[in-house]
Design a protein around this motif. Structure first.
Motif, PDB file in Angstrom:
ATOM      1  N   ASP A 140       0.854  -1.187   0.000  1.00  0.00           N
ATOM      2  CA  ASP A 140       0.000   0.000   0.000  1.00  0.00           C
ATOM      3  C   ASP A 140       0.893   1.242   0.000  1.00  0.00           C
ATOM      4  OD1 ASP A 140      -2.030   1.897   0.490  1.00  0.00           O
ATOM      5  OD2 ASP A 140      -3.216   0.456   1.599  1.00  0.00           O
ATOM      6  N   GLY A 141       1.003   1.955   1.111  1.00  0.00           N
ATOM      7  CA  GLY A 141       1.790   3.167   1.155  1.00  0.00           C
ATOM      8  C   GLY A 141       3.283   2.908   1.215  1.00  0.00           C
ATOM      9  N   LEU A 142       4.065   3.889   0.737  1.00  0.00           N
ATOM     10  CA  LEU A 142       5.526   3.803   0.708  1.00  0.00           C
ATOM     11  C   LEU A 142       6.147   4.995   1.418  1.00  0.00           C
ATOM     12  CD1 LEU A 142       6.134   2.930  -3.079  1.00  0.00           C
ATOM     13  CD2 LEU A 142       5.855   1.322  -1.171  1.00  0.00           C
ATOM     14  N   LEU A 143       7.310   4.754   2.038  1.00  0.00           N
ATOM     15  CA  LEU A 143       8.128   5.831   2.590  1.00  0.00           C
ATOM     16  C   LEU A 143       9.578   5.501   2.301  1.00  0.00           C
ATOM     17  CD1 LEU A 143       8.376   8.452   4.306  1.00  0.00           C
ATOM     18  CD2 LEU A 143       8.699   6.954   6.286  1.00  0.00           C
ATOM     19  N   LEU A 144      10.267   6.403   1.611  1.00  0.00           N
ATOM     20  CA  LEU A 144      11.665   6.191   1.246  1.00  0.00           C
ATOM     21  C   LEU A 144      12.560   7.018   2.145  1.00  0.00           C
ATOM     22  CD1 LEU A 144      13.656   4.880  -0.760  1.00  0.00           C
ATOM     23  CD2 LEU A 144      13.362   6.904  -2.216  1.00  0.00           C
ATOM     24  N   GLU A 145      13.534   6.367   2.793  1.00  0.00           N
ATOM     25  CA  GLU A 145      14.524   7.002   3.644  1.00  0.00           C
ATOM     26  C   GLU A 145      15.894   6.595   3.123  1.00  0.00           C
ATOM     27  OE1 GLU A 145      14.062   8.778   6.972  1.00  0.00           O
ATOM     28  OE2 GLU A 145      12.328   9.251   5.749  1.00  0.00           O
ATOM     29  N   GLY A 146      16.510   7.466   2.301  1.00  0.00           N
ATOM     30  CA  GLY A 146      17.767   7.078   1.678  1.00  0.00           C
ATOM     31  C   GLY A 146      17.526   5.919   0.729  1.00  0.00           C
ATOM     32  N   ARG A 147      18.185   4.780   0.993  1.00  0.00           N
ATOM     33  CA  ARG A 147      17.941   3.575   0.195  1.00  0.00           C
ATOM     34  C   ARG A 147      17.157   2.537   0.983  1.00  0.00           C
ATOM     35  NH1 ARG A 147      23.382   4.293  -1.526  1.00  0.00           N
ATOM     36  NH2 ARG A 147      24.072   2.346  -0.552  1.00  0.00           N
ATOM     37  N   THR A 148      16.515   2.986   2.054  1.00  0.00           N
ATOM     38  CA  THR A 148      15.612   2.115   2.798  1.00  0.00           C
ATOM     39  C   THR A 148      14.175   2.484   2.446  1.00  0.00           C
ATOM     40  OG1 THR A 148      17.136   1.789   4.657  1.00  0.00           O
ATOM     41  CG2 THR A 148      14.799   1.442   5.089  1.00  0.00           C
ATOM     42  N   LEU A 149      13.416   1.507   1.993  1.00  0.00           N
ATOM     43  CA  LEU A 149      12.027   1.729   1.624  1.00  0.00           C
ATOM     44  C   LEU A 149      11.129   0.971   2.593  1.00  0.00           C
ATOM     45  CD1 LEU A 149      10.066   2.933  -0.555  1.00  0.00           C
ATOM     46  CD2 LEU A 149      10.115   0.649  -1.600  1.00  0.00           C
ATOM     47  N   TYR A 150      10.217   1.693   3.233  1.00  0.00           N
ATOM     48  CA  TYR A 150       9.207   1.063   4.074  1.00  0.00           C
ATOM     49  C   TYR A 150       7.943   0.869   3.242  1.00  0.00           C
ATOM     50  CZ  TYR A 150      12.257   2.294   7.983  1.00  0.00           C
ATOM     51  OH  TYR A 150      13.334   2.408   8.840  1.00  0.00           O
ATOM     52  N   VAL A 151       7.427  -0.353   3.247  1.00  0.00           N
ATOM     53  CA  VAL A 151       6.234  -0.698   2.478  1.00  0.00           C
ATOM     54  C   VAL A 151       5.157  -1.158   3.456  1.00  0.00           C
ATOM     55  CG1 VAL A 151       5.278  -2.103   0.612  1.00  0.00           C
ATOM     56  CG2 VAL A 151       7.707  -1.457   0.575  1.00  0.00           C
ATOM     57  N   VAL A 152       4.069  -0.417   3.516  1.00  0.00           N
ATOM     58  CA  VAL A 152       2.950  -0.814   4.379  1.00  0.00           C
ATOM     59  C   VAL A 152       2.097  -1.810   3.603  1.00  0.00           C
ATOM     60  CG1 VAL A 152       0.968  -0.028   5.683  1.00  0.00           C
ATOM     61  CG2 VAL A 152       2.992   1.422   5.512  1.00  0.00           C
ATOM     62  N   ARG A 153       1.886  -2.990   4.184  1.00  0.00           N
ATOM     63  CA  ARG A 153       1.167  -4.071   3.498  1.00  0.00           C
ATOM     64  C   ARG A 153      -0.142  -4.312   4.248  1.00  0.00           C
ATOM     65  NH1 ARG A 153       5.504  -8.665   2.835  1.00  0.00           N
ATOM     66  NH2 ARG A 153       3.854  -9.563   1.533  1.00  0.00           N
ATOM     67  N   ASN A 154      -1.203  -3.697   3.736  1.00  0.00           N
ATOM     68  CA  ASN A 154      -2.433  -3.576   4.516  1.00  0.00           C
ATOM     69  C   ASN A 154      -3.031  -4.911   4.951  1.00  0.00           C
ATOM     70  OD1 ASN A 154      -3.722  -4.350   2.038  1.00  0.00           O
ATOM     71  ND2 ASN A 154      -4.049  -2.217   1.494  1.00  0.00           N
ATOM     72  N   GLY A 155      -3.382  -5.788   4.005  1.00  0.00           N
ATOM     73  CA  GLY A 155      -4.006  -7.049   4.375  1.00  0.00           C
ATOM     74  C   GLY A 155      -3.081  -7.992   5.112  1.00  0.00           C
ATOM     75  N   MET A 156      -1.764  -7.848   4.918  1.00  0.00           N
ATOM     76  CA  MET A 156      -0.793  -8.669   5.637  1.00  0.00           C
ATOM     77  C   MET A 156      -0.572  -8.151   7.051  1.00  0.00           C
ATOM     78  SD  MET A 156      -0.193 -10.970   3.463  1.00  0.00           S
ATOM     79  CE  MET A 156       1.103 -11.827   4.361  1.00  0.00           C
ATOM     80  N   GLN A 157      -0.968  -6.912   7.316  1.00  0.00           N
ATOM     81  CA  GLN A 157      -0.898  -6.306   8.638  1.00  0.00           C
ATOM     82  C   GLN A 157       0.541  -6.231   9.166  1.00  0.00           C
ATOM     83  OE1 GLN A 157      -4.694  -6.292  10.681  1.00  0.00           O
ATOM     84  NE2 GLN A 157      -4.861  -8.466  10.195  1.00  0.00           N
ATOM     85  N   VAL A 158       1.458  -5.889   8.244  1.00  0.00           N
ATOM     86  CA  VAL A 158       2.853  -5.682   8.622  1.00  0.00           C
ATOM     87  C   VAL A 158       3.400  -4.486   7.852  1.00  0.00           C
ATOM     88  CG1 VAL A 158       3.336  -8.108   9.141  1.00  0.00           C
ATOM     89  CG2 VAL A 158       3.765  -7.237   6.835  1.00  0.00           C
TER      90      VAL A 158
END
Length: 468
Positions: A386-404
């Motif tokens: 779902d949503g993304l947040l990029l910090e340098g070369r670290t990408l956080y990926v929110v995975r809604n149905g997986m709940q992680v």
């Protein structure tokens, strides 16, 4: 950045406003563990349950005192509330009724035995507790029906022990009788901060942080209301009323260099621009379509805005003069749209060279070159991204149905990525996206899976936690 709002057309304060600030603990790479203190209706602690995640299995150990000898039904219940409430088995107010019904991640709506696959029976249907002549009950087992993370995650839910044996067939609870012990399942050695929202139907979807004002904006997928949450005090105010011109829903959002808030309008096919004091400055409209779904947006360093549409294979561009146009026809690229939600979260690299975007229904992460419009696949495996947040070369990926929340390490040219961690916090409830606040991250627990079918846990919340 939502998945389930389209089923009809397609298949806060911190603790309490002004409360003390709890310490925050960094996530650990060690196995997840959790504990539930088992209490009687008077609140007396009479036992403990422990939970340990080992691969796909979860080890459960229970010891509790003061029960009658024999077998007792034992289940995971949906809510983390050991309070009085209505028991669906009797439709009366009972001790621990606030825990709700049995946890049913596959929505089987059927009570069954602990070996039944979740599609046939509640995930929360556990082996019975055996109580000896001394009134002490003990159980130890491993189950793969539930876990401490993912779609079957039980963090911040309840373990309930009943008075009678479980027949493993009678709905809704196997004729197991009154609820005699209850404990909320709490992750060990981990603390988060919650900002609570005031509305019973808020379903917060998007989030953006205005560092100059010290507020988080979050928008309702249900009616488009936008709240401003003070990150220090937790005070919540209404920034913009739901139902404003061009905004019946508020999905992805970003704050630009002028402090303006940009909001994706979902099925209306619009992008709204709000002033720093909440006035609608402009509503930009994509071409009229019965299947429009403007989902997320990102702002590049030069002020250009790029917008995803989850059902139409196109990326829109909005220039600094607020002119909107179709920028990239995705049907001519390796990105192939299918049923459901396609491109979802989007973010720009700090140098303004690339866009990164995730396709929810396939789990593919893509890189788009802003100069050449070349599209390349970075990696797969991020289903429900779902949503993304990029910090340098670290990408956080929110995975809604997986709940992680997944942490991806990207190569220097953003053309490959490696999944390095997955974080469930204290039990996520259909998270959608995230924003950075100082050294922390904040995620909305949207519960969009309960928007059309089910009862959400209230109050709705945003959860703040350390970067991991």
């Amino acid at each position: 950045m939502k998945q389930l709002l389209m089923l009809g057309t397609l298949a806060l304060g911190f603790a309490a406003a002004g409360g003390s600030q709890a310490p925050m603990t960094m996530p650990s790479s060690s196995p997840l563990t959790a504990t539930a203190a088992l209490r009687d209706p008077a609140g007396q602690s009479l036992g403990t349950a422990t939970f340990r995640q080992v691969g796909p299995g979860m080890q459960v150990t229970v010891e509790v005192r003061g029960l009658t000898p024999g077998r007792h039904g034992m289940h995971i219940h949906e809510y983390g509330r050991c309070t009085p409430g209505i028991d669906p088995a009797t439709n009366t107010v009972v001790p621990f009724g606030g825990a709700g019904g049995h946890f049913d991640p596959a929505m089987s709506r059927n009570h069954d035995d602990p070996q039944a696959p979740n599609r046939y029976g509640h995930g929360g249907d556990l082996p019975m507790l055996m109580v000896g002549a001394d009134g002490v009950g003990r159980a130890s087992f491993t189950t793969e029906k539930v876990s401490l993370t993912g779609m079957t995650g039980i963090l911040n839910r309840s373990l309930v022990i009943h008075a009678n044996p479980d027949d493993y067939k009678s709905d809704p609870s196997g004729m197991s009788g009154p609820r005699q012990r209850c404990g909320v399942i709490t992750r060990n050695n981990f603390t988060v901060r919650d900002y609570f929202l005031p509305g019973p139907q808020d379903f917060p979807e998007g989030i953006a942080y205005n560092a100059r004002k010290g507020v988080i904006y979050t928008g309702s997928a249900q009616d488009g209301t936008i709240y401003a949450v003070n990150t220090d005090t937790g005070a919540v105010s209404k920034f913009s009323e739901g139902g404003a011109v061009g905004r019946q829903s508020a999905l992805g959002m970003k704050v630009d260099a002028q402090g303006r808030l940009w909001v994706a309008g979902g099925a209306q096919g619009t992008v709204s621009v709000l002033s720093p004091d909440g006035m609608t400055l402009k509503v930009l409209e994509t071409p009229k379509s019965p299947v429009a779904f403007v989902n997320d947006l990102t702002i590049t360093p030069d002020g250009t805005v790029y917008v995803t549409d989850s059902t139409r294979p196109v990326i829109y561009q909005i220039d600094r003069m607020m002119n909107l146009k179709a920028w990239l026809d995705l049907s001519t690229t390796p990105i192939k749209y299918g049923p459901g939600i396609n491109l979802n979260g989007i973010t720009a690299t700090p140098d303004g060279r690339y866009l990164l975007t995730v396709q929810l229904n396939t789990g593919d992460l893509w890189r788009i070159d802003l100069r050449t419009r070349d599209v390349r696949k970075i990696m797969g495996g991020l289903t429900h991204g779902d949503g993304l947040l990029l910090e340098g070369r670290t990408l956080y990926v929110v995975r809604n149905g997986m709940q992680v929340i997944s942490k991806v390490s990207l190569s220097a040219d953003y053309i490959s990525g490696t999944l390095v961690a997955e974080e469930p916090l204290m039990g996520l409830r259909f998270p959608t996206t995230l924003a950075r606040v100082g050294n922390n991250l904040v995620v909305p627990q949207s519960q969009l899976d309960k928007l059309q079918d089910g009862t959400p846990e209230t109050p709705f919340r945003l959860t703040r936690f350390p970067r991991f």
